[in-house]
Design a protein around this motif. Structure first.
Motif, short mmCIF file in Angstrom:
data_model
loop_
_atom_site.label_atom_id
_atom_site.label_comp_id
_atom_site.label_asym_id
_atom_site.label_seq_id
_atom_site.Cartn_x
_atom_site.Cartn_y
_atom_site.Cartn_z
N ALA A 244 0.78 -1.26 -0.05
CA ALA A 244 -0.11 -0.01 0.06
C ALA A 244 0.88 1.32 0.22
N VAL A 245 2.17 1.21 0.56
CA VAL A 245 2.86 2.43 0.78
C VAL A 245 4.16 2.57 -0.07
N SER A 246 4.73 1.21 -0.22
CA SER A 246 6.17 1.32 -0.75
C SER A 246 6.56 1.65 -2.30
N ASP A 247 7.15 2.65 -2.41
CA ASP A 247 7.70 3.01 -3.73
C ASP A 247 8.45 1.90 -4.56
N GLU A 248 9.17 0.93 -3.70
CA GLU A 248 9.84 -0.19 -4.29
C GLU A 248 8.53 -1.16 -4.87
N ALA A 249 7.44 -1.35 -4.13
CA ALA A 249 6.68 -2.43 -4.55
C ALA A 249 6.03 -1.89 -5.97
N ALA A 250 5.57 -0.60 -6.05
CA ALA A 250 5.05 0.08 -7.37
C ALA A 250 5.85 -0.55 -8.56
N LYS A 251 7.29 -0.82 -8.34
CA LYS A 251 8.15 -1.13 -9.51
C LYS A 251 7.61 -2.60 -10.15
N HIS A 252 6.95 -3.34 -9.18
CA HIS A 252 6.65 -4.86 -9.72
C HIS A 252 5.10 -4.96 -9.73
N ASN A 253 4.55 -4.11 -10.81
CA ASN A 253 3.16 -4.10 -11.04
C ASN A 253 2.63 -5.40 -11.46
N GLY A 254 1.71 -5.92 -10.81
CA GLY A 254 1.07 -7.32 -11.22
C GLY A 254 1.82 -8.28 -10.52
N GLY A 255 2.84 -8.01 -9.56
CA GLY A 255 3.54 -8.77 -8.84
C GLY A 255 2.96 -9.80 -7.75
N TYR A 256 3.69 -10.87 -7.18
CA TYR A 256 3.12 -11.63 -6.06
C TYR A 256 3.88 -11.37 -4.90
N PHE A 257 3.69 -11.03 -3.60
CA PHE A 257 4.24 -10.63 -2.76
C PHE A 257 4.21 -11.55 -1.49
N VAL A 258 5.20 -11.76 -0.55
CA VAL A 258 5.21 -12.60 0.30
C VAL A 258 6.46 -11.95 1.46
N ASP A 259 6.09 -11.83 2.38
CA ASP A 259 6.98 -11.42 3.43
C ASP A 259 7.62 -9.92 3.09
N CYS A 260 6.86 -9.21 2.67
CA CYS A 260 7.29 -7.72 2.22
C CYS A 260 8.34 -7.47 1.07
N ARG A 261 8.05 -8.56 0.09
CA ARG A 261 9.21 -8.61 -0.98
C ARG A 261 8.34 -9.41 -2.22
N PRO A 262 8.92 -9.17 -3.44
CA PRO A 262 8.26 -9.87 -4.41
C PRO A 262 8.59 -11.45 -4.34
N ALA A 263 7.70 -12.55 -4.73
CA ALA A 263 8.05 -13.76 -4.70
C ALA A 263 8.15 -14.54 -6.13
N VAL A 264 8.30 -15.60 -6.18
CA VAL A 264 8.24 -16.40 -7.43
C VAL A 264 7.22 -17.15 -7.41
N LEU A 265 6.16 -17.09 -8.47
CA LEU A 265 4.97 -17.96 -8.74
C LEU A 265 5.38 -18.96 -9.52
N ARG A 266 4.69 -20.33 -9.44
CA ARG A 266 4.86 -21.48 -10.14
C ARG A 266 4.43 -21.08 -11.62
N PRO A 267 5.12 -21.50 -12.64
CA PRO A 267 5.24 -21.39 -14.10
C PRO A 267 3.65 -21.32 -14.37
#
Length: 289
Positions: A244-267
C-alpha cells in the motif's frame, strides 16, 4: 519458523482514501489500523453492520484517528456489490487504495447467485467490485489494488469446464486463490499506463477467525495448530501495508508478494493466456457489460 519482515517505510497517507473489504477483522482490521495511523481515510466494507461498527470503534481507538467509517457490502450477493459501488461512487470523490481482503475458507456453501461460496466471494465478488470502482481508481491515480491470495494456489489449476466448484472444498478454495493471482496480473496489464498498480499478497498463515465456519471440535484443534505454527494478524498485515505504501513495490506491477518482497510464482500461475481467459469468463459470470 522463517522470520517475517516488518514494514519500515514511514510514508504518510494524508488525503488518501482506502477501501478495505473484510476490514472488520483479522488482517483487514490490522491493515486498517496501520493505514489509519498514517493519516488515510479508511472505509471498512463489511456485510454485518454491528460487527463493522464495533470494528470501526476499535480501529479509531488503536489508530487515534476518527477518519474511519464503514459501508455495508455482501460479496456473496452481486446485487449488493452493485449497490455498494453505486453508493460509493456517489459519496466518495477519491479511491487511492482498494484492498480486496475479505475471504471465505473451504466451506461447502453457496452465494445468493448460485456460485460456490469460495469462488463467489474470494474471486467473483472482488472482480465485480474492482471493475465497477475502476473509474474512480483511474481518476485518483496513482492508485493501487491489493488482492489477498494464498500460497495454496499451487495445489490446483483452473478448470474452465467448471470454474465454480470442486468436489473437495479445499481444492475449490485453492482455485479461488489462484484466480486472485490471475486477476491481479490481468488487471495490471489492462490498466498499464493508466496509473493503477495491482498486487497479489500472500499474508502468511494467520491466526484469524476463519475457523468460525467449522465445527467446535475442529475449531479447538485449529486453535492449537494456529498457536503453534501461524503468525499474528499484525504480522500478516505487514505485506499488505508494504504494497500500500512502498515505492519499491510499485516497480513490480502485477507482482506476487510474500514477507514484504516480490516472490516467485509457479510457472502455470504466470500464464497470460489463462489470466485473460479467466477475466473474460468472469465478465460473463457476473454479467459485466
Amino acid at each position: 519458523m522463517k522470520r517475517r519482515r516488518y514494514v519500515t517505510d514511514v510514508k504518510r497517507l494524508d488525503g488518501k482514501t482506502v477501501l478495505i473489504t473484510g476490514g472488520n477483522s483479522g488482517v483487514g482490521k490490522e491493515t486498517a489500523v496501520a493505514l489509519a495511523t498514517r493519516g488515510a481515510r479508511i472505509i471498512v466494507a463489511c456485510r454485518d453492520p454491528e460487527k463493522a461498527r464495533r470494528a470501526v470503534t476499535e480501529i479509531r481507538l488503536q489508530s487515534r484517528s476518527l477518519n474511519v467509517c464503514h459501508m455495508d457490502l455482501d460479496l456473496a450477493n452481486l446485487s449488493s456489490v452493485r449497490g455498494f459501488c453505486k453508493d460509493f461512487l456517489q459519496k466518495e470523490k477519491r479511491l487511492d487504495i482498494l484492498i480486496n481482503c475479505a475471504g471465505m475458507p473451504s466451506v461447502l456453501d453457496w452465494t445468493d447467485d448460485g456460485f460456490s461460496m469460495c469462488f463467489g466471494v474470494n474471486h467473483l465478488g472482488h472482480f465485480l467490485l474492482t471493475n465497477l470502482l475502476l473509474p474512480r481508481l483511474k481518476e485518483s491515480a496513482p492508485s493501487r489494488v491489493i488482492t489477498l491470495t494464498c500460497s495454496s494456489y499451487k495445489y490446483q489449476k483452473l478448470d474452465f469446464q467448471d470454474l465454480n466448484y470442486n468436489l473437495l472444498p479445499f481444492f475449490t478454495y485453492c482455485r479461488s486463490k489462484l484466480a486472485n493471482i490471475y486477476f491481479s496480473q490481468e488487471l495490471a496489464r489492462l490498466t498499464e499506463g493508466k496509473g493503477v498498480s495491482s498486487f497479489a499478497v500472500h499474508p502468511g498463515f494467520v491466526q484469524s477467525g476463519w475457523t468460525s465456519h467449522y465445527s467446535f471440535l475442529f475449531r479447538m484443534l485449529m486453535q492449537v495448530v494456529m498457536w503453534m505454527f501461524f503468525v499474528s494478524t499484525e504480522i500478516g498485515a505487514q505485506t499488505v501495508v508494504y504494497c500500500a505504501v512502498s515505492d519499491e513495490a510499485a516497480k513490480h506491477n502485477g507482482g506476487y508478494f510474500v514477507d514484504c518482497r516480490p516472490a516467485v510464482l509457479r510457472p502455470f500461475a504466470r500464464d497470460e493466456g489463462v489470466a485473460k481467459k479467466l477475466w473474460e469468463a468472469s465478465e460473463r459470470l457476473v454479467k459485466l457489460a
